[in-house]
Motif scaffolding. Structure first.
Motif, PDB file in Angstrom:
ATOM      1  N   GLN A 191       0.742  -1.159  -0.017  1.00  0.00           N
ATOM      2  CA  GLN A 191      -0.034  -0.135   0.087  1.00  0.00           C
ATOM      3  C   GLN A 191       0.722   1.177  -0.007  1.00  0.00           C
ATOM      4  OE1 GLN A 191      -3.117   0.026  -0.626  1.00  0.00           O
ATOM      5  NE2 GLN A 191      -3.702  -1.994   0.077  1.00  0.00           N
ATOM      6  N   CYS A 192       2.271   1.018   0.043  1.00  0.00           N
ATOM      7  CA  CYS A 192       3.219   2.196   0.050  1.00  0.00           C
ATOM      8  C   CYS A 192       2.887   3.218   1.258  1.00  0.00           C
ATOM      9  CB  CYS A 192       3.109   2.931  -1.089  1.00  0.00           C
ATOM     10  SG  CYS A 192       3.697   2.058  -2.673  1.00  0.00           S
ATOM     11  N   ILE A 193       2.677   2.795   2.441  1.00  0.00           N
ATOM     12  CA  ILE A 193       2.258   3.211   3.690  1.00  0.00           C
ATOM     13  C   ILE A 193       3.508   3.553   4.650  1.00  0.00           C
ATOM     14  CG2 ILE A 193       0.736   3.602   5.572  1.00  0.00           C
ATOM     15  CD1 ILE A 193      -0.514   4.239   2.987  1.00  0.00           C
ATOM     16  N   PRO A 194       4.228   4.344   4.916  1.00  0.00           N
ATOM     17  CA  PRO A 194       5.509   4.333   5.926  1.00  0.00           C
ATOM     18  C   PRO A 194       4.814   4.073   7.265  1.00  0.00           C
ATOM     19  CG  PRO A 194       4.723   6.672   5.456  1.00  0.00           C
ATOM     20  CD  PRO A 194       3.867   5.955   4.537  1.00  0.00           C
ATOM     21  N   ILE A 195       5.860   3.408   7.934  1.00  0.00           N
ATOM     22  CA  ILE A 195       5.339   3.004   9.383  1.00  0.00           C
ATOM     23  C   ILE A 195       6.110   3.824  10.495  1.00  0.00           C
ATOM     24  CG2 ILE A 195       5.748   1.184  11.169  1.00  0.00           C
ATOM     25  CD1 ILE A 195       5.302  -1.026   8.579  1.00  0.00           C
ATOM     26  N   LEU A 196       5.268   4.002  11.415  1.00  0.00           N
ATOM     27  CA  LEU A 196       5.804   4.697  12.613  1.00  0.00           C
ATOM     28  C   LEU A 196       5.834   3.466  13.581  1.00  0.00           C
ATOM     29  CD1 LEU A 196       4.542   8.114  14.643  1.00  0.00           C
ATOM     30  CD2 LEU A 196       5.560   5.969  15.808  1.00  0.00           C
ATOM     31  N   ALA A 197       7.030   2.981  14.035  1.00  0.00           N
ATOM     32  CA  ALA A 197       7.122   1.876  14.843  1.00  0.00           C
ATOM     33  C   ALA A 197       7.576   2.427  16.452  1.00  0.00           C
ATOM     34  CB  ALA A 197       8.369   1.075  14.468  1.00  0.00           C
ATOM     35  N   ASP A 198       6.338   2.271  17.230  1.00  0.00           N
ATOM     36  CA  ASP A 198       6.650   2.524  18.742  1.00  0.00           C
ATOM     37  C   ASP A 198       7.351   1.493  19.306  1.00  0.00           C
ATOM     38  OD1 ASP A 198       6.433   3.382  21.306  1.00  0.00           O
ATOM     39  OD2 ASP A 198       4.377   3.839  21.410  1.00  0.00           O
ATOM     40  N   GLU A 199       8.712   1.337  19.731  1.00  0.00           N
ATOM     41  CA  GLU A 199       9.222   0.404  20.013  1.00  0.00           C
ATOM     42  C   GLU A 199       9.875   0.758  21.368  1.00  0.00           C
ATOM     43  OE1 GLU A 199      10.389  -2.102  16.103  1.00  0.00           O
ATOM     44  OE2 GLU A 199      11.686  -0.214  16.584  1.00  0.00           O
ATOM     45  N   ILE A 200       9.212   1.397  22.427  1.00  0.00           N
ATOM     46  CA  ILE A 200       9.525   1.895  23.544  1.00  0.00           C
ATOM     47  C   ILE A 200      10.023   0.617  24.612  1.00  0.00           C
ATOM     48  CG2 ILE A 200       7.239   2.531  24.389  1.00  0.00           C
ATOM     49  CD1 ILE A 200      10.664   4.340  25.499  1.00  0.00           C
ATOM     50  N   TYR A 201       9.111  -0.192  24.285  1.00  0.00           N
ATOM     51  CA  TYR A 201       9.342  -1.442  25.011  1.00  0.00           C
ATOM     52  C   TYR A 201      10.041  -2.701  24.622  1.00  0.00           C
ATOM     53  CZ  TYR A 201       5.672   0.207  28.179  1.00  0.00           C
ATOM     54  OH  TYR A 201       5.059   0.957  29.082  1.00  0.00           O
ATOM     55  N   GLY A 202      10.696  -2.082  23.374  1.00  0.00           N
ATOM     56  CA  GLY A 202      11.815  -3.121  22.961  1.00  0.00           C
ATOM     57  C   GLY A 202      12.826  -3.597  23.709  1.00  0.00           C
ATOM     58  N   ASP A 203      13.195  -4.881  23.635  1.00  0.00           N
ATOM     59  CA  ASP A 203      14.025  -5.796  24.466  1.00  0.00           C
ATOM     60  C   ASP A 203      13.505  -5.870  25.849  1.00  0.00           C
ATOM     61  OD1 ASP A 203      16.267  -5.765  22.558  1.00  0.00           O
ATOM     62  OD2 ASP A 203      16.538  -3.498  23.051  1.00  0.00           O
ATOM     63  N   MET A 204      12.327  -5.485  26.117  1.00  0.00           N
ATOM     64  CA  MET A 204      11.782  -5.681  27.500  1.00  0.00           C
ATOM     65  C   MET A 204      10.794  -7.012  27.450  1.00  0.00           C
ATOM     66  SD  MET A 204      11.318  -2.220  29.023  1.00  0.00           S
ATOM     67  CE  MET A 204      10.604  -2.648  30.838  1.00  0.00           C
ATOM     68  N   VAL A 205      11.349  -7.913  27.062  1.00  0.00           N
ATOM     69  CA  VAL A 205      10.339  -9.203  26.748  1.00  0.00           C
ATOM     70  C   VAL A 205      10.884 -10.331  27.628  1.00  0.00           C
ATOM     71  CG1 VAL A 205       9.817  -8.439  24.608  1.00  0.00           C
ATOM     72  CG2 VAL A 205      11.791  -9.877  24.961  1.00  0.00           C
ATOM     73  N   PHE A 206       9.820 -11.092  27.898  1.00  0.00           N
ATOM     74  CA  PHE A 206      10.229 -12.561  28.696  1.00  0.00           C
ATOM     75  C   PHE A 206      11.011 -13.404  27.957  1.00  0.00           C
ATOM     76  CE2 PHE A 206       6.040 -11.088  31.064  1.00  0.00           C
ATOM     77  CZ  PHE A 206       6.739 -10.645  32.085  1.00  0.00           C
ATOM     78  N   SER A 207      11.746 -14.409  28.680  1.00  0.00           N
ATOM     79  CA  SER A 207      12.376 -15.414  27.876  1.00  0.00           C
ATOM     80  C   SER A 207      11.921 -16.136  26.887  1.00  0.00           C
ATOM     81  CB  SER A 207      13.396 -16.069  28.881  1.00  0.00           C
ATOM     82  OG  SER A 207      12.478 -16.692  29.718  1.00  0.00           O
ATOM     83  N   ASP A 208      10.809 -16.421  27.077  1.00  0.00           N
ATOM     84  CA  ASP A 208      10.036 -17.292  26.089  1.00  0.00           C
ATOM     85  C   ASP A 208       9.580 -16.535  24.776  1.00  0.00           C
ATOM     86  OD1 ASP A 208       8.226 -15.990  27.480  1.00  0.00           O
ATOM     87  OD2 ASP A 208       6.562 -17.616  27.610  1.00  0.00           O
ATOM     88  N   HIS A 209       9.985 -15.181  24.686  1.00  0.00           N
ATOM     89  CA  HIS A 209       9.594 -14.654  23.608  1.00  0.00           C
ATOM     90  C   HIS A 209      11.003 -13.735  22.922  1.00  0.00           C
ATOM     91  CE1 HIS A 209       5.661 -15.084  25.106  1.00  0.00           C
ATOM     92  NE2 HIS A 209       5.155 -14.960  23.794  1.00  0.00           N
ATOM     93  N   LYS A 210      10.862 -13.561  21.545  1.00  0.00           N
ATOM     94  CA  LYS A 210      11.905 -12.800  21.130  1.00  0.00           C
ATOM     95  C   LYS A 210      11.402 -11.441  20.443  1.00  0.00           C
ATOM     96  CE  LYS A 210      15.704 -12.995  17.770  1.00  0.00           C
ATOM     97  NZ  LYS A 210      16.458 -13.613  16.822  1.00  0.00           N
ATOM     98  N   TYR A 211      11.962 -10.602  20.688  1.00  0.00           N
ATOM     99  CA  TYR A 211      11.884  -9.248  20.152  1.00  0.00           C
ATOM    100  C   TYR A 211      12.352  -8.818  18.826  1.00  0.00           C
ATOM    101  CZ  TYR A 211      12.217  -4.047  19.026  1.00  0.00           C
ATOM    102  OH  TYR A 211      12.348  -2.803  18.678  1.00  0.00           O
ATOM    103  N   GLU A 212      11.623  -8.663  17.664  1.00  0.00           N
ATOM    104  CA  GLU A 212      12.323  -8.227  16.625  1.00  0.00           C
ATOM    105  C   GLU A 212      12.242  -6.943  16.176  1.00  0.00           C
ATOM    106  OE1 GLU A 212      13.924 -10.585  14.590  1.00  0.00           O
ATOM    107  OE2 GLU A 212      13.281 -12.264  15.461  1.00  0.00           O
TER     108      GLU A 212
END
Length: 426
Positions: free
Chosen positions: A240-261
């Motif tokens: 759709q040619c739409i830019p993304i605003l990625a709110d990643e303020i909680y990046g890397d704050m994940v529990f061990s059974d998940h992976k943040y990309e």
């Protein structure tokens, strides 16, 4: 013949500043000036201020309920990890601030987008082969909230629209509507761990859609999107040619059974403005240091978006210089053990069919306060009724007590839905 009028005060003496009016053609400019004088005061708030609306404040401030006086109040509604004092930042972070202050080097104005050295540190910290960064790709801001505001301001004009998650962080709507931007809500699916309903989201896109906001990890849901799901989101944006605003303020704050990309590591074709900051991971929300990371490997933004962000940042001349001075030490010296001890958010659902006494989540949480003195945020604040949000950054003893009270409250008012007695008997 031209003449001049010299205005004096009532006693005939000259004023401290000479006010000279030129009288041309026999008509005094003083008289013309008086004709335009307003008859009365008429000061009104701007359209922007009238359009600014914070749903959390609107709902919470209108709650007139009083807590149970026989029970100590426990607040699970405040998203500030510093409130109870049980989650201090790391000593290295505090020392970095002390050193920056004592150095005397950071008392003046910095460039509006931040010191070059500070931007280099952020770029180095988040740089990777899949999403390379340089200092020119970093804009420092007054907290992540201002980062989001600048991104919206540079990407979207009044009358255009943006796509926002439901449930989602209420500030998106607050900022957008104050700017005259329409908000279109796409759904997150609780039965699919709060993944995006991609078909419904794409159906919202029209010729006026200027930006897609993706919040991962999610506030308020606490969910973390899989790599596969993020790739599907990017496919929609690219198609759709739409830019993304990625709110990643909680990046890397994940529990061990998940992976943040990080979203930008998964695409070279979609331009992304990633917003982050010190507030959550380093537990210093009051220090107001955020950033925008510009990912644009196909040069779709070009110089125009970058220049636009610089211009917008000049309105307040950037974030606190002392924190910028401490940034290198904060990013380089904070030990990994500190990150491992940091908690995240939890979200709890209410099966309203089993609580017929309450009309909605707002009434449910009001009664919870009145009877159990436990404060939670009704998820109506996040555009998602019949849930409520709790935070688990309170001390362990208080958390256990709060859970006990919530359990007592639910057991008191829980009723089996019609036709489900057999399930309840289990």
């Amino acid at each position: 013949m031209d003449s001049y009028v010299i205005q004096t005060d009532d006693n005939g003496s000259l004023p401290s500043v000479l006010d000279v009016h030129v009288n041309i053609g026999g008509r005094s400019s003083v008289q013309g000036k008086m004709k335009g004088r307003r008859a009365r005061w008429n000061v009104k708030p701007s359209d922007m201020s009238n359009k600014t609306f914070n749903p959390i404040r609107a709902i919470v401030d209108n709650m007139k309920v009083k807590p149970n006086p026989n029970k100590t109040v426990i607040s699970l509604s405040i998203g500030d990890p510093t409130v109870f004092g049980n989650l201090p930042t790391d000593p290295e972070v505090t020392q970095a601030m002390k050193d920056a202050l004592d150095s005397g080097k950071y008392n003046g104005y910095a460039p509006s987008i931040g010191y070059l050295s500070s931007r280099e540190e952020v770029a180095s910290y988040y740089h990777c082969a899949e999403a390379p960064l340089e200092a020119k790709d970093v804009i420092l801001t007054s907290g992540c909230s201002q980062a989001i505001e600048l991104c919206l301001a540079v990407l979207v004009n009044p009358g255009q629209n943006i796509l926002v998650p439901r449930p989602g962080f209420s500030l998106y709507r607050t900022l957008a509507e104050s700017m005259g931007i329409e908000v279109k809500l796409y759904n997150l699916l609780p039965e699919k761990s709060w993944e995006i309903d991609l078909k419904q989201m794409e159906s919202l896109i029209d010729e006026k859609t200027a930006c897609l906001i993706v919040n991962n990890p999610s506030n308020p849901c606490g969910s973390v999107f899989s790599k596969k799901h993020l790739q599907k989101i990017l496919a929609v944006a690219e198609r759709q040619c739409i830019p993304i605003l990625a709110d990643e303020i909680y990046g890397d704050m994940v529990f061990s059974d998940h992976k943040y990309e990080p979203l930008a590591t998964l695409s070279t074709n979609v331009p992304i403005l990633s917003c982050g900051g010190l507030a959550k991971r380093w537990l210093v929300p009051g220090w107001r240091l955020g950033w925008i990371l510009i990912h644009d490997r196909r040069d779709i933004f070009g110089n125009e978006i970058r220049d636009g962000l610089v211009k917008l940042s000049q309105r307040i001349l950037g974030p606190c210089t002392i924190v910028q001075g401490a940034l290198k030490s904060i990013l380089q010296r904070t030990p990994q053990e500190f990150y491992h001890d940091t908690l995240s958010f939890l979200k709890v659902g209410i099966e309203m069919d089993h609580f017929p006494e309450f009309e909605n989540d707002v009434e449910f949480t009001e009664r919870l306060v009145a009877e159990q003195s436990v404060h939670c945020l009704p998820a109506t604040c996040f555009e998602y009724p019949n849930f409520f949000r709790v935070v688990i950054t309170v001390p362990k003893v208080m958390m256990l007590e709060a859970c006990s009270r919530i359990q007592e409250f639910c057991e008191q008012y829980y009723h089996c839905a019609e036709g489900s007695q057999e399930e309840c008997d289990k």
